[in-house]
Enzyme design. Structure first.
Site, PDB file in Angstrom:
ATOM      1  N   ASP A   1     -27.484  99.256  65.626  1.00 20.91           N
ATOM      2  CA  ASP A   1     -26.409  98.348  65.209  1.00 20.91           C
ATOM      3  C   ASP A   1     -25.270  98.402  66.224  1.00 20.91           C
ATOM      4  O   ASP A   1     -25.105  99.398  66.940  1.00 20.91           O
ATOM      5  CB  ASP A   1     -25.850  98.765  63.842  1.00 20.91           C
ATOM      6  CG  ASP A   1     -26.878  98.607  62.736  1.00 20.91           C
ATOM      7  OD1 ASP A   1     -27.851  97.857  62.921  1.00 20.91           O
ATOM      8  OD2 ASP A   1     -26.691  99.252  61.682  1.00 20.91           O
TER       9      ASP A   1
HETATM   10  N1  URA Z   1     -30.122 102.494  60.728  1.00 19.31           N
HETATM   11  C1  URA Z   1     -28.960 101.801  60.623  1.00 19.31           C
HETATM   12  O1  URA Z   1     -28.476 101.551  59.536  1.00 19.31           O
HETATM   13  N2  URA Z   1     -28.384 101.404  61.764  1.00 19.31           N
HETATM   14  C2  URA Z   1     -28.859 101.671  62.980  1.00 19.31           C
HETATM   15  O2  URA Z   1     -28.256 101.297  63.993  1.00 19.31           O
HETATM   16  C3  URA Z   1     -30.065 102.387  63.077  1.00 19.31           C
HETATM   17  C4  URA Z   1     -30.680 102.787  61.930  1.00 19.31           C
END
Ligand code: URA
Length: 234
Positions: free
Chosen positions: A103
């Site tokens: 993310d």
């Molecule tokens: N899980 C999440 O919620 N975000 C990420 O970036 C990776 C795994």
């Protein structure tokens, strides 16, 4: 493969510098000076020298990035900085992409490569590659949370995750989580199911690779030969 592309892929000089070097007779193919940039060579069998130095053929690069927050895991984005924009100039001639996604606000280990086959293998759901995250939470780990993660969590869209390992003390607001999938916002949604909001998330390992903690957020380095062999399962 074109001779000028081969030299560029080795990271030697700009297009203009390569052109000049060819013109100046600095490039030899099998010990014979070659001035034609478009000459086709076989990187596996031809010996190419640049100013007397043999150029080793390196078709693929593998970079470990400590992804900073505020960058998107994409090759192009018209709003945000991408992880590819952080790649040092010396690798800019490779067609690099991130292996999977973190993310925008997630930090930590992200592999960047131009090896599509390896990327495909690592991301294949069938391969069950472990991804370990460190999370800070707005609430405390409760009794039973680990068991819920271990038996799989039903996400808000009804999908039941594979078993995950939650490693944390009861009462702590910090945890390590290991998952084998990469569903959208998966770790955040798993914690949401047990009533906690993730305030900080960082990936600390990906398969056999551990984040090199000497890399500051935004920094990257090439994988060592040992790391690459581990990643390829050799
Ligand atoms: N899980 C999440 O919620 N975000 C990420 O970036 C990776 C795994």
């Amino acid at each position: 493969m074109r001779l000028d592309k081969f030299i560029a892929d080795a990271g030697i000089g700009s297009r203009k510098e390569i052109k000049q070097a060819l013109k100046g007779g600095l490039v030899c193919v099998n010990d014979i000076p070659e001035k034609n940039a478009a000459r086709h060579i076989n990187p596996e069998t031809d010996s190419i020298t640049f100013a007397g130095q043999k150029i080793e053929y390196k078709p693929f690069v593998y970079l470990m990035l400590n992804k900073p927050a505020d960058t998107v895991s994409a090759t192009y984005d018209n709003r945000d900085a991408t992880v590819i924009s952080l790649v040092p100039e010396e690798f800019s001639h490779y067609e690099l992409f991130p292996v999977g996604r973190l993310d925008k606000d997630t930090e930590g280990l992200l592999l960047i490569t131009n090896d599509g086959v390896l990327s495909h293998n690592l991301l294949s759901p069938k391969k069950h590659v472990d991804k370990k995250y460190f999370a800070r939470l707005d609430g405390q780990i409760a009794k039973g949370d680990s068991e819920k993660f271990a038996s799989g969590i039903v996400l808000d869209d009804g999908y039941k995750t594979l078993p995950a390992v939650l490693d944390a003390e009861i009462g702590s607001r910090e945890a390590f989580v290991t998952i084998q999938e990469g569903k959208f916002h998966q770790v955040k949604r798993m914690f949401a199911d047990v009533g906690k909001h993730v305030t900080y998330l960082k990936r600390v390992s990906f398969g056999p690779l551990c984040l090199d903690e000497t890399l500051a957020p935004g920094e990257m380095r090439e994988l060592t030969d040992e790391e690459l062999a581990l990643l390829k399962g050799e």
